[in-house]
Write a protein that holds these residues in place. Sequence first.
Motif, short mmCIF file in Angstrom:
data_model
loop_
_atom_site.label_atom_id
_atom_site.label_comp_id
_atom_site.label_asym_id
_atom_site.label_seq_id
_atom_site.Cartn_x
_atom_site.Cartn_y
_atom_site.Cartn_z
N THR A 147 3.58 26.96 -35.14
CA THR A 147 4.92 27.17 -35.65
C THR A 147 5.05 28.66 -36.00
O THR A 147 4.06 29.33 -36.29
CB THR A 147 5.20 26.33 -36.92
OG1 THR A 147 4.16 26.61 -37.86
CG2 THR A 147 5.24 24.86 -36.60
N CYS A 148 6.28 29.11 -35.98
CA CYS A 148 6.53 30.53 -36.24
C CYS A 148 6.24 30.85 -37.70
O CYS A 148 6.56 30.10 -38.60
CB CYS A 148 7.99 30.83 -35.91
SG CYS A 148 8.53 32.46 -36.42
N LYS A 149 5.58 31.98 -37.90
CA LYS A 149 5.18 32.39 -39.24
C LYS A 149 6.40 32.68 -40.13
O LYS A 149 6.33 32.54 -41.34
CB LYS A 149 4.33 33.67 -39.11
CG LYS A 149 3.58 34.05 -40.36
CD LYS A 149 2.38 33.16 -40.60
CE LYS A 149 1.76 33.45 -41.96
NZ LYS A 149 0.79 32.42 -42.35
N ARG A 150 7.50 33.05 -39.49
CA ARG A 150 8.66 33.47 -40.27
C ARG A 150 9.62 32.31 -40.52
O ARG A 150 9.97 32.03 -41.66
CB ARG A 150 9.38 34.61 -39.54
CG ARG A 150 10.63 35.08 -40.23
CD ARG A 150 10.68 36.59 -40.29
NE ARG A 150 11.94 37.04 -40.85
CZ ARG A 150 12.88 37.65 -40.16
NH1 ARG A 150 12.70 37.88 -38.87
NH2 ARG A 150 14.00 38.03 -40.75
N CYS A 151 10.04 31.62 -39.44
CA CYS A 151 11.06 30.59 -39.62
C CYS A 151 10.44 29.20 -39.73
O CYS A 151 11.12 28.24 -40.10
CB CYS A 151 12.09 30.64 -38.51
SG CYS A 151 11.46 30.17 -36.90
N GLY A 152 9.16 29.05 -39.41
CA GLY A 152 8.48 27.78 -39.59
C GLY A 152 8.79 26.75 -38.52
O GLY A 152 8.30 25.62 -38.57
N PHE A 207 4.79 34.49 -33.82
CA PHE A 207 6.20 34.72 -34.16
C PHE A 207 7.06 34.46 -32.93
O PHE A 207 6.61 34.64 -31.80
CB PHE A 207 6.43 36.18 -34.59
CG PHE A 207 5.84 36.52 -35.93
CD1 PHE A 207 6.55 36.28 -37.11
CD2 PHE A 207 4.57 37.09 -36.01
CE1 PHE A 207 6.00 36.61 -38.34
CE2 PHE A 207 4.03 37.40 -37.24
CZ PHE A 207 4.72 37.16 -38.41
N HIS A 208 8.31 34.03 -33.20
CA HIS A 208 9.27 33.98 -32.12
C HIS A 208 9.67 35.42 -31.76
O HIS A 208 9.52 36.33 -32.56
CB HIS A 208 10.53 33.21 -32.54
CG HIS A 208 10.30 31.75 -32.68
ND1 HIS A 208 10.50 31.07 -33.86
CD2 HIS A 208 9.87 30.84 -31.78
CE1 HIS A 208 10.20 29.79 -33.69
NE2 HIS A 208 9.83 29.63 -32.43
N GLU A 209 10.23 35.52 -30.57
CA GLU A 209 10.68 36.84 -30.10
C GLU A 209 11.64 37.48 -31.12
O GLU A 209 11.51 38.66 -31.44
CB GLU A 209 11.39 36.66 -28.75
CG GLU A 209 11.66 37.95 -28.01
CD GLU A 209 10.40 38.73 -27.67
OE1 GLU A 209 9.34 38.11 -27.51
OE2 GLU A 209 10.50 39.96 -27.58
N ASP A 210 12.56 36.66 -31.65
CA ASP A 210 13.57 37.22 -32.58
C ASP A 210 13.06 37.31 -34.02
O ASP A 210 13.70 37.91 -34.87
CB ASP A 210 14.83 36.35 -32.57
CG ASP A 210 15.46 36.35 -31.19
OD1 ASP A 210 15.28 37.35 -30.47
OD2 ASP A 210 16.10 35.35 -30.82
N CYS A 211 11.90 36.69 -34.29
CA CYS A 211 11.41 36.67 -35.68
C CYS A 211 10.31 37.71 -35.90
O CYS A 211 9.75 37.80 -36.99
CB CYS A 211 10.84 35.29 -36.01
SG CYS A 211 12.02 33.96 -35.81
N LYS A 212 10.02 38.49 -34.86
CA LYS A 212 8.96 39.50 -34.96
C LYS A 212 9.17 40.39 -36.19
O LYS A 212 10.29 40.78 -36.48
CB LYS A 212 8.97 40.41 -33.71
CG LYS A 212 8.16 39.88 -32.57
CD LYS A 212 7.95 40.95 -31.53
CE LYS A 212 9.19 41.22 -30.70
NZ LYS A 212 8.97 42.05 -29.53
ZN LIG Z 1 10.68 32.03 -35.71
#
Ligand SMILES: [Zn+2]
Length: 306
Positions: A275-280, A300-305
């Motif tokens: 899961t993405c570290k930022r948005c989960g 991370f997702h591309e947009d959550c970098k």
């Molecule tokens: Zn994310």
Amino acid sequence: MSLESLHTALNAIQVLRSSVGHVFETLANGIRADHGEDGKETKFVLELHELLSKVNGNLREVEQAVNSLTPPPGPFNLGNTSCLSQETTQDRQALYPQLVESYKWTDKVHEYGNLAVALLSQNSLKRSYINTSAKRRRTQTSSHNVPPQAVDSVIATIDRLFNDMHVKVSRPFATNAVLQITLGRILKAVVAFKGLMIEWVLVKGHNEEFSTELGVGGVGGQLDLWSESRYCVFRKVTENANAAMLHFYSPTLPELAVRSFMTWFHSFNTLFSDTCKRCGNHLHSGLPPTWRDFRTLEPFHEDCKP
Ligand SMILES: [Zn+2]
């Protein structure tokens, strides 16, 4: 001085020479049969008179054309090429235009060369030592020119590092190694080396192929380094892997660079379960976290970098 007016002047001179030539030709022929019998002398003199006034007219044209020209400020410095005009052999006289042409060509090459240098010196992703200072050159270790055995041993070490990552070495292009990596049941990749330097990374899905179509009897299939994956997710991973390859690149510690890259790359074994570290979330815009932090390897997702 425009070439146009020079051309006009030269033309006028040619016309003048031709009409003067005509006068002398008529004079040399003397009285001809077509002057008839009656008053043939008068007719001849009248003809000459007419021709001479034509010469006068042509001469005025030449003077006009020459007056519109501006003389060159000084003598042309032609160097040794001025001797070419004294060449008497017919087939060598053509040398001069060719010489001028090649001067123009050299000038252009020089100009383009200067432009290229200006552009290339702005390139911060320099991967060679060509332009470094003498101080750094002393500690130079060439990462391009490494014996194949040394490359093999580095790769073998990396292969032993991870259980779920399998590396196959081949050398389809002379001495430089190309790695075919299989990462679990997630993805495949080809990594092309130049010496110990990674040159190119291409990532595809586990079910995709890296070889071109096989010929008769299953032979003739070649390693394909260029065709992209048909899946968006692996095209994104390819893009990020090339960025990582440039990030980890180190000419002084090429082994460490390769090992760091491989460690980073190995973290994609959980591409679809992280899961993405930022948005989960697992998915964002239909894609899993395709980015891994260079240091912490966090997904991370591309947009959550960060
Ligand atoms: Zn994310």
